[in-house]
Motif scaffolding. Structure first.
Motif, PDB file in Angstrom:
ATOM      1  N   MET A   1      67.489 -46.120  69.105  1.00  0.00           N
ATOM      2  CA  MET A   1      67.631 -45.407  69.861  1.00  0.00           C
ATOM      3  C   MET A   1      68.317 -43.855  70.818  1.00  0.00           C
ATOM      4  N   THR A   2      68.878 -43.701  70.948  1.00  0.00           N
ATOM      5  CA  THR A   2      69.330 -42.379  72.583  1.00  0.00           C
ATOM      6  C   THR A   2      67.720 -42.356  73.632  1.00  0.00           C
ATOM      7  N   VAL A   3      67.240 -41.538  72.826  1.00  0.00           N
ATOM      8  CA  VAL A   3      66.234 -40.869  72.802  1.00  0.00           C
ATOM      9  C   VAL A   3      65.717 -41.289  74.275  1.00  0.00           C
ATOM     10  N   PRO A   4      65.471 -40.465  74.958  1.00  0.00           N
ATOM     11  CA  PRO A   4      65.022 -41.132  76.671  1.00  0.00           C
ATOM     12  C   PRO A   4      63.633 -41.437  76.660  1.00  0.00           C
ATOM     13  N   ILE A   5      63.818 -42.053  77.081  1.00  0.00           N
ATOM     14  CA  ILE A   5      62.019 -43.484  76.845  1.00  0.00           C
ATOM     15  C   ILE A   5      61.038 -42.766  77.715  1.00  0.00           C
ATOM     16  N   ALA A   6      59.738 -41.681  76.897  1.00  0.00           N
ATOM     17  CA  ALA A   6      59.214 -41.625  77.066  1.00  0.00           C
ATOM     18  C   ALA A   6      58.014 -42.469  78.639  1.00  0.00           C
ATOM     19  N   SER A   7      57.659 -42.013  79.594  1.00  0.00           N
ATOM     20  CA  SER A   7      57.114 -42.974  80.613  1.00  0.00           C
ATOM     21  C   SER A   7      54.998 -43.301  79.979  1.00  0.00           C
ATOM     22  N   ARG A   8      54.840 -44.094  80.333  1.00  0.00           N
ATOM     23  CA  ARG A   8      54.037 -44.513  80.193  1.00  0.00           C
ATOM     24  C   ARG A   8      52.806 -43.527  79.581  1.00  0.00           C
ATOM     25  N   SER A   9      52.317 -43.084  80.991  1.00  0.00           N
ATOM     26  CA  SER A   9      51.928 -41.407  81.049  1.00  0.00           C
ATOM     27  C   SER A   9      51.919 -40.110  80.253  1.00  0.00           C
ATOM     28  N   GLN A  10      53.709 -40.263  80.040  1.00  0.00           N
ATOM     29  CA  GLN A  10      53.326 -39.323  78.667  1.00  0.00           C
ATOM     30  C   GLN A  10      52.607 -39.882  77.416  1.00  0.00           C
ATOM     31  N   ARG A  11      53.431 -41.343  77.047  1.00  0.00           N
ATOM     32  CA  ARG A  11      52.577 -41.012  76.126  1.00  0.00           C
ATOM     33  C   ARG A  11      51.111 -41.019  75.294  1.00  0.00           C
ATOM     34  N   TRP A  12      50.596 -41.478  76.656  1.00  0.00           N
ATOM     35  CA  TRP A  12      48.735 -41.590  76.750  1.00  0.00           C
ATOM     36  C   TRP A  12      48.768 -40.279  76.263  1.00  0.00           C
ATOM     37  N   ARG A  13      49.787 -39.004  76.986  1.00  0.00           N
ATOM     38  CA  ARG A  13      49.383 -37.789  77.134  1.00  0.00           C
ATOM     39  C   ARG A  13      49.578 -37.291  76.209  1.00  0.00           C
ATOM     40  N   VAL A  14      50.089 -37.718  75.105  1.00  0.00           N
ATOM     41  CA  VAL A  14      50.623 -37.479  73.645  1.00  0.00           C
ATOM     42  C   VAL A  14      49.678 -37.971  73.060  1.00  0.00           C
ATOM     43  N   LEU A  15      48.761 -38.390  73.106  1.00  0.00           N
ATOM     44  CA  LEU A  15      48.392 -39.947  72.212  1.00  0.00           C
ATOM     45  C   LEU A  15      47.094 -38.239  72.417  1.00  0.00           C
ATOM     46  N   ARG A  16      46.134 -38.632  74.083  1.00  0.00           N
ATOM     47  CA  ARG A  16      45.209 -37.607  74.136  1.00  0.00           C
ATOM     48  C   ARG A  16      45.026 -35.994  73.370  1.00  0.00           C
ATOM     49  N   GLY A  17      45.675 -35.290  73.326  1.00  0.00           N
ATOM     50  CA  GLY A  17      46.884 -34.114  72.979  1.00  0.00           C
ATOM     51  C   GLY A  17      46.147 -34.253  71.517  1.00  0.00           C
ATOM     52  N   SER A  18      46.022 -35.368  70.905  1.00  0.00           N
ATOM     53  CA  SER A  18      46.751 -35.550  69.207  1.00  0.00           C
ATOM     54  C   SER A  18      45.214 -35.353  68.628  1.00  0.00           C
ATOM     55  N   ALA A  19      44.485 -33.960  67.914  1.00  0.00           N
ATOM     56  CA  ALA A  19      43.336 -33.966  66.811  1.00  0.00           C
ATOM     57  C   ALA A  19      43.718 -35.160  65.964  1.00  0.00           C
ATOM     58  N   THR A  20      44.491 -35.609  65.294  1.00  0.00           N
ATOM     59  CA  THR A  20      44.241 -36.481  64.617  1.00  0.00           C
ATOM     60  C   THR A  20      43.776 -37.898  65.135  1.00  0.00           C
ATOM     61  N   PHE A  21      44.490 -37.812  65.888  1.00  0.00           N
ATOM     62  CA  PHE A  21      43.962 -39.774  66.856  1.00  0.00           C
ATOM     63  C   PHE A  21      42.382 -39.442  67.069  1.00  0.00           C
ATOM     64  N   TRP A  22      41.681 -38.634  67.993  1.00  0.00           N
ATOM     65  CA  TRP A  22      40.495 -38.083  68.364  1.00  0.00           C
ATOM     66  C   TRP A  22      39.679 -38.427  67.051  1.00  0.00           C
ATOM     67  N   VAL A  23      40.255 -37.595  66.157  1.00  0.00           N
ATOM     68  CA  VAL A  23      38.457 -38.276  64.548  1.00  0.00           C
ATOM     69  C   VAL A  23      39.110 -39.568  64.305  1.00  0.00           C
ATOM     70  N   GLY A  24      39.446 -39.876  64.477  1.00  0.00           N
ATOM     71  CA  GLY A  24      39.637 -41.625  63.679  1.00  0.00           C
ATOM     72  C   GLY A  24      39.683 -42.401  64.553  1.00  0.00           C
ATOM     73  N   ALA A  25      39.517 -42.393  66.148  1.00  0.00           N
ATOM     74  CA  ALA A  25      38.640 -43.248  66.882  1.00  0.00           C
ATOM     75  C   ALA A  25      37.559 -43.246  66.584  1.00  0.00           C
ATOM     76  N   THR A  26      36.686 -41.558  66.540  1.00  0.00           N
ATOM     77  CA  THR A  26      35.780 -41.629  66.924  1.00  0.00           C
ATOM     78  C   THR A  26      35.079 -42.562  65.492  1.00  0.00           C
ATOM     79  N   ILE A  27      35.927 -41.913  64.901  1.00  0.00           N
ATOM     80  CA  ILE A  27      34.942 -42.861  63.391  1.00  0.00           C
ATOM     81  C   ILE A  27      34.851 -44.140  63.756  1.00  0.00           C
ATOM     82  N   VAL A  28      36.355 -44.871  64.240  1.00  0.00           N
ATOM     83  CA  VAL A  28      36.200 -46.607  64.014  1.00  0.00           C
ATOM     84  C   VAL A  28      35.105 -46.745  65.083  1.00  0.00           C
ATOM     85  N   VAL A  29      35.303 -46.250  66.260  1.00  0.00           N
ATOM     86  CA  VAL A  29      34.220 -46.567  67.776  1.00  0.00           C
ATOM     87  C   VAL A  29      32.415 -46.551  66.813  1.00  0.00           C
ATOM     88  N   ILE A  30      32.493 -45.302  66.112  1.00  0.00           N
ATOM     89  CA  ILE A  30      31.165 -45.513  65.466  1.00  0.00           C
ATOM     90  C   ILE A  30      31.128 -46.828  64.623  1.00  0.00           C
TER      91      ILE A  30
END
Lengths: 281, 317
Positions: A1-30
């Protein structure tokens, strides 16, 4: 793909902003907490005591919030303790598959040619039968034990992960930094593991989380079918297998609670995997 | 197109040959002394030797393999140890039962998931979309014995609407048999729904954003006609190939569903063979499952390329 590669911090920011991620991560941590500290949390001995036989199949009550099973063991204690079995086995299998798969993928992607074709054919052959059946076959051949489950799942994951890593390596190989390293006459292994590996790490992280979901699914399916777990070990799949015959008699609690535990864990892991894929790919 | 077909069939045959080697390793090489594994540690050496001689597992490995694979090609996979019947006959009968269950699941899931995928794409980002994508993903990853338990609890135990086992009494009519198959089929539907819906959704979104759709809208065609004539016709192409490729998941699911609902299909046959260390039955059954999978993938690829003029007319392909 020719999409500009997102930087590492951008990726984590996308992940941190995702509600799906937080719901899943919380249950996994429990569940991870239960897996690690289960021994200190469970109100009763998950393996049961001889006296338990007096309280067989008791309804959920103050003493036993989730009831007792056919041998009188506390269902809550067994469900909490069961987190350890599935998580250690699935995690070990996925780590094994990821390590071998990454190494194989790096080598094959770098070597290319006939090695590449052979890997693809072997992968196709493995994928012609569902993982659960491969697992049953191998455990029947090798004798059923937990270690066998880890090896079999890790072994089947190896070519699958290798294929993904290989594709990532192929696109990295074209890039200038690899050519530069080769011109510098760096050792091939050095180029592979020190130059290329960090740049395909995203692919590996995504692959790892997705595979972990499959591993949990397979471990539980195998134990439900009666492969790979000793009958006394608190295991969610096994608990359902031992008690679903009692459902029609109205004894739903030794079956429903492990089922809910499984559903919450697999859904949570897959929510994490899904949001990681979206952020990193 | 011709070359594509020949190449594709060739690949399937190579894969099957490799699979047969893997199955052979798993059922004849890894167990070590097959007779000992079948009879257990307390059997006398004499009876182990007799069984090995009868099964032919005392011969050199290469002879065993060529004998087995030669038989497989002519439809003879040996006899089951525990059931004392030809493997081909047992597997054939079980496959027929599984096909009934699988067909019912497909009849329900295909229209349902395509509809869900289309709705999700048309209402992208809205609640319906979230339900179809997140709900579909969740349903896909929950093991069949978990969803099955919940279905049994709700529809068989609590409401009493449907039977909790798959096998209808002997000689019961078509409708009774169908009633027994609804809950097991629903388990398979839950697993298959999410993926097909997702692929449909992606196809519809792509078609909605394509130039020909924009042209049709700018020409002033009503939205419903644009969607029916331009979007769906293009979007459903990949879905067709995906539906056929789901046979693998279906067989994996059958292993669990048939065990849970005690249904005499290929899944239950394989589980029984594995539990009893019935190596000839296990080897034959797994090989047939692999062949069924390869054939369905082949049909998926061929139907996709036939439906897709870019490949069909592409010549070299």
């Amino acid at each position: 793909m020719t999409v500009p590669i997102a930087s590492r911090s951008q990726r984590w920011r996308v992940l941190r902003g995702s509600a799906t991620f937080w719901v899943g991560a919380t249950i996994v941590v429990i569940w991870v907490v239960f897996a690690i500290f289960g021994d200190f949390i469970t109100p009763f001995d998950p393996l049961g005591t001889p006296a338990d036989v007096l309280n067989r199949l008791e309804q959920p009550s103050g003493d036993h919030p989730l009831g007792t099973d056919e041998l009188g063991r506390d269902v809550l204690s067994r469900v909490l303790a069961g987190a350890r079995q599935v998580m250690t086995v699935a995690l070990a299998a996925t780590v094994l598959g990821t390590i071998f798969g990454t190494a194989l993928g790096l080598l094959v992607g770098y070597a290319g040619g006939i090695v590449d074709d052979i890997l693809s054919r072997i992968l196709d052959a493995f994928l012609s039968i569902p993982l659960v059946i491969t697992g049953m076959l191998a455990l029947t051949a090798l004798g059923p034990n937990t270690f066998g489950v880890i090896v079999v799942i890790g072994l089947v994951f190896t070519p699958i992960i290798a294929k993904t890593v290989r594709a990532a390596v192929l696109s990295e190989r074209q890039l200038d930094y690899v050519t530069a390293a080769q011109l510098r006459r760096d050792n091939s292994l050095y180029v592979l593991f020190v130059e290329i590996l960090p740049n395909v790490a995203n692919v590996i992280i995504v692959e790892f989380t997705v595979r972990l979901g499959y591993a949990i699914f397979t471990v539980l399916a195998l134990s439900f079918l009666g492969f790979g777990v000793e009958p006394s070990i608190p295991d969610w799949g096994l608990m359902i297998a031992q008690h679903y015959g009692f459902l029609t008699g109205g004894f739903w609690w030794p079956v429903l609670f492990p089922a809910v535990a499984i559903a919450s864990l697999v859904v949570a892991v897959n929510l994490v995997a899904d949001s990681v894929s979206q952020a990193f790919e | 197109m011709g070359r594509f077909i020949v190449r594709r069939i060739g690949l399937a045959l190579i894969t099957l040959a490799l699979l047969s080697v893997l199955v052979f390793i798993g059922t004849q090489l890894l167990p070590g002394d097959v007779g000992r594994r079948v009879l257990g540690p307390f059997a006398t050496q004499e009876s182990v030797d007799i069984l090995n001689a009868r099964l032919g597992t005392d011969r050199p490995l290469l002879v065993q393999y060529t004998d087995w694979i030669g038989g497989a090609v002519t439809g003879d996979l040996g006899d089951s140890i525990t059931l004392a019947r030809p493997v081909t006959e047992l597997v054939g009968r079980a496959l027929l039962n599984s096909a009934k269950l699988g067909a019912l699941a497909f009849v329900i899931v295909v229209p349902l998931s395509i509809l869900g995928g289309i709705l999700a794409a048309l209402r992208r980002g809205k609640l319906v979309d979230r339900i179809v994508t997140v709900g579909g993903l969740s349903a896909t990853v929950i093991p069949e014995f978990v969803s099955g338990i919940i279905l049994i609890l709700v529809f068989a135990v609590t409401l009493g609407w449907l039977p909790g086992t798959a096998s209808a009494p002997r000689g019961s009519g078509f409708l009774t048999q169908l009633r027994h198959l609804i809950l097991p089929a629903m388990c398979l539907v839950l697993v298959l729904f999410g993926y097909i819906a997702r692929i449909t959704r992606a196809g519809v979104i792509e078609a909605l954003e394509a130039d020909y759709t924009r042209t049709a809208i700018l020409k002033g065609l009503p939205r419903s006609i644009v969607i029916r004539r331009e979007v769906l016709r293009n979007a459903l192409l990949p879905t067709i190939a995906v539906v056929a490729s789901q046979v693998g998941y279906l067989i994996g699911g059958l292993v669990i569903v048939e065990t849970l609902f005690s249904y005499q299909g290929i899944g239950q046959l394989l589980v029984g063979a594995a539990r009893n260390a019935d190596f000839p039955l296990l080897a034959g059954g797994v090989l047939v499952v692999g062949a069924v999978f390869q054939v369905s993938m082949l049909l998926a690829d061929l139907s996709y390329s036939w439906l897709n003029p870019r490949i069909r007319l592409g010549g070299s392909g």
